[in-house]
Scaffold this active site. Sequence first.
Site, short mmCIF file in Angstrom:
data_model
loop_
_atom_site.label_atom_id
_atom_site.label_comp_id
_atom_site.label_asym_id
_atom_site.label_seq_id
_atom_site.Cartn_x
_atom_site.Cartn_y
_atom_site.Cartn_z
N ALA A 69 0.87 -1.18 0.00
CA ALA A 69 0.00 0.00 0.00
C ALA A 69 0.91 1.23 0.00
CB ALA A 69 -0.88 -0.02 1.23
N GLY A 114 0.76 -5.07 0.93
CA GLY A 114 -0.44 -5.19 0.09
C GLY A 114 -0.17 -5.92 -1.22
N GLU A 117 -0.32 -9.50 -0.29
CA GLU A 117 -1.74 -9.81 -0.03
C GLU A 117 -2.52 -9.93 -1.35
OE1 GLU A 117 -1.90 -6.40 2.67
OE2 GLU A 117 -2.83 -7.72 4.14
N GLU A 137 4.82 -4.99 7.22
CA GLU A 137 4.07 -3.96 7.95
C GLU A 137 4.61 -3.74 9.36
OE1 GLU A 137 2.70 -6.35 6.12
OE2 GLU A 137 1.13 -5.50 4.85
#
Length: 263
Positions: A69, A114, A117, A137
Amino acid sequence: MTDGAFENLLVDRDGAVATITFNRPKVLNALNAATLDELRRAILALKHDDGVRVVILTGSGEKAFVAGADINEIAVQTPAGGREHAMTGQHVLDLIEHMGKPVIAAINGYALGGGCELAMACTIRIAADTAKLGQPEINLGIIPGYAGTQRLTRLVGRGAALELLLTGDQISAGEALRIGLVNRVVTPANLMGEARKLAQTLASKAPIAIRYILDAVHSGLQMSFREAEIHEATLFGLVSATDDMREGTRAFLEKRKPEFKGK
Ligand code: COA
């Protein structure tokens, strides 16, 4: 759908195979809110396009698939905004998982946060041997928010998932293969060729049977074993109503290749 429809994605069509390329190479294809929304729109359009049977996701440039992200947006998010952000990311990845068509992640470089993911929401992951994967993260003082704690655990098991989530370590494509995070590792030069070859194979199969297998596996994981068996039996019954079932069985008996129409 034309490429011009998007600022941060390129969408190509080659027969029944569509390729979405994340195209923010300057920030290693990080997913900002605008890109996530473009991805949502692209996936919905491809889901409803009967001519598309398989989707490939990849990143532009040599370095990254998706490096997570966009940290510029995370750095300023509020608690309510953070929750909303996670729910949106989860929703878009769920759309990929439930689009009813195989989605192949062609992981050409970093698949972090992300990006990892996103790859895990895909049906099959092929990685270049130069790719690095992980959930870093924790190193930013945050946690995964696009269902990484859940998909990683289901994919590689609790022990390996917790190690990756708690250390934030990047692992090599080879290590990702060993723990089951990716399906195959190939050279960078062969990555798109392998992804397209697999996509063509999947595109030649019966689309309704493909959709039901995806549904049986993904929905089944949310159910008790017995409920999932009943769901599978219902889909097994339903698929008997398709022209493709008649074509597939007839072609076998006539010793020829079946031609599936998705009907
Ligand atoms: N969000 C926003 N920008 C990002 C980004 C992200 N997730 N990942 C990389 N970038 C940007 C960098 O800030 C840099 O921008 P700049 O050129 O304006 O400085 C550019 O992309 C290139 O990255 P850089 O860090 O210089 O490349 P590198 O080869 O040294 O390192 C990584 C590559 C992937 C190891 C490193 O960029 C990184 O750790 N990225 C963040 C990964 C992450 O934590 N993802 C989870 C986010 S929740």
